[in-house]
Design an enzyme around this catalytic site. Structure first.
Site, PDB file in Angstrom:
ATOM      1  N   LYS A 199      55.734  29.736  11.786  1.00  7.33           N
ATOM      2  CA  LYS A 199      56.795  28.733  11.595  1.00  7.33           C
ATOM      3  C   LYS A 199      57.073  27.938  12.867  1.00  7.33           C
ATOM      4  O   LYS A 199      57.388  26.751  12.816  1.00  7.33           O
ATOM      5  CB  LYS A 199      58.076  29.416  11.114  1.00  7.33           C
ATOM      6  CG  LYS A 199      57.967  29.979   9.709  1.00  7.33           C
ATOM      7  CD  LYS A 199      59.284  30.592   9.256  1.00  7.33           C
ATOM      8  CE  LYS A 199      59.181  31.121   7.840  1.00  7.33           C
ATOM      9  NZ  LYS A 199      60.458  31.722   7.373  1.00  7.33           N
ATOM     10  N   LYS A 202      49.779  31.731  -0.591  1.00  6.78           N
ATOM     11  CA  LYS A 202      50.918  32.251  -1.339  1.00  6.78           C
ATOM     12  C   LYS A 202      51.746  31.120  -1.945  1.00  6.78           C
ATOM     13  O   LYS A 202      51.882  30.045  -1.352  1.00  6.78           O
ATOM     14  CB  LYS A 202      51.797  33.095  -0.387  1.00  6.78           C
ATOM     15  CG  LYS A 202      52.848  33.922  -1.088  1.00  6.78           C
ATOM     16  CD  LYS A 202      53.602  34.771  -0.086  1.00  6.78           C
ATOM     17  CE  LYS A 202      54.737  35.524  -0.762  1.00  6.78           C
ATOM     18  NZ  LYS A 202      55.561  36.266   0.184  1.00  6.78           N
ATOM     19  N   LYS A 259      58.082  27.770  -1.933  1.00  9.22           N
ATOM     20  CA  LYS A 259      59.035  26.725  -2.317  1.00  9.22           C
ATOM     21  C   LYS A 259      59.061  25.578  -1.313  1.00  9.22           C
ATOM     22  O   LYS A 259      59.636  24.530  -1.588  1.00  9.22           O
ATOM     23  CB  LYS A 259      60.439  27.316  -2.489  1.00  9.22           C
ATOM     24  CG  LYS A 259      60.964  28.100  -1.306  1.00  9.22           C
ATOM     25  CD  LYS A 259      62.206  28.889  -1.708  1.00  9.22           C
ATOM     26  CE  LYS A 259      62.637  29.855  -0.622  1.00  9.22           C
ATOM     27  NZ  LYS A 259      63.701  30.751  -1.033  1.00  9.22           N
TER      28      LYS A 259
END
Length: 324
Positions: free
Chosen positions: A110, A191, A194
């Site tokens: 991230k 994966k 969202k």
């Protein structure tokens, strides 16, 4: 048995969140003392629109209730409404080691090595440890991507107990072996997420039947037209088999036999039907409760119950560490 888990209020919860975690929450509330949080303090490790974050926090709470979590059986609360989380996180930051945080894969992914990444993104696994340890959780249901953070939580708990005295229960990791990792519909090599750029990556729990049908019809398979579970060579159809299996409570082997000699068209048609039948009552219940006064009452009562437990552990932590 005491269970703690939480979901970040970023984006709308999707099928991967449901099958990998939230569906498991519903079963666990009948088996253990459960605490389920909307972890909004974790969400701000990446910049958020404040008004949107407030709305999405309530969205997740409403989805918790819509999928079947019962506030009479489980404590449902918003992380920020229990002040002990932030205070315990600081105390545990003084127990955690820099080397441990440097090894956290999610920060590397991230943060992308940027010097502008916020410090909270680096230390948030310690806040996650506080979330768990404050409730003396014996078991924590997690997806594959959070197992490393749970190992860190266990290490921190054991170190604290060794250095300051026995305060924490060391939690066990509870992984749903089937369905723990639902892959993207448009790219079964990654994966379901969202935060994906394309909405064809995922199915949200609030998608209407037409949108579900469109997304599943476009889901990646292969040219073989044989329904067989083989994640290595047939990742697309294998992912759809796992989704079908979890929604219909049938084993993958049963589905392979059922669709033997049948092409992908019939398989996808039936999967669309099963998905719509599962998600329609969730979507309807969500819209009933989302704007009701009942939602705020449940969150207020949940925060009071959670605070009572968390404050007891926080007091023991401070006493053990010599904090007035």
């Amino acid at each position: 048995m005491r269970v703690l888990s939480g979901v970040q209020p970023t984006g709308v919860l999707h099928l991967g969140n449901y099958l990998g975690a939230v569906k498991q929450f519903v079963k666990l509330q009948d088996q253990a003392e459960c605490y389920f949080s909307i972890v909004n303090l974790h969400a701000i490790t990446i910049p958020q629109n404040p008004q949107v974050l407030m709305e999405k926090t309530r969205d997740v709470a409403a989805i918790y209730l819509a999928v079947g979590l019962d506030p009479k059986k489980a404590t449902i609360f918003v992380q920020s409404q229990v002040k002990a989380h932030a205070e315990a996180a600081w105390l545990l930051q003084c127990v955690a080691r820099v080397g441990e945080l440097n090894r956290m894969i999610q920060f590397k992914e991230k943060g992308k090595g940027s010097d502008s990444a916020v410090a909270g993104l680096y230390t948030y696994p310690v806040l996650q440890a506080a979330d768990i340890l404050l409730y003396q959780a014996t078991h924590v249901p997690v997806g594959d991507d959070q197992k490393q953070h749970l190992e860190l939580t266990r290490d921190i708990a054991e170190r604290f107990n060794r250095d300051y005295g026995e305060v924490f229960t060391v939690p066990a990791i509870l992984v749903n072996e089937v369905g723990a990792r639902i892959m993207a519909l448009d790219n079964p090599e990654v994966k379901m997420s969202k935060s994906a750029e394309s909405e064809y990556n995922y199915i949200t729990l609030l998608d209407d039947p037409k949108k579900i049908e469109k997304k599943l019809k476009r889901a990646v398979t292969d040219s073989e037209n044989v329904i067989r579970y083989d994640p290595e060579t047939k990742p697309g159809i294998s992912n759809l088999l796992v989704i079908y299996s979890q929604l219909a409570d049938l084993s993958v082997r049963e589905l392979e036999k059922k669709y033997e000699g049948v092409g992908y068209g019939r398989f996808k048609k039936d999967l669309i039907e099963v998905t719509v039948d599962t998600l329609t009552p969730i979507r309807e219940r969500y819209h009933e409760i989302r704007s009701s006064e009942e939602l705020d009452r449940i969150l207020r009562e949940g925060a009071e119950r959670a605070s009572g437990v968390a404050e007891q552990t926080l007091c023991r932590m401070k006493e053990a560490m010599g904090i007035l």
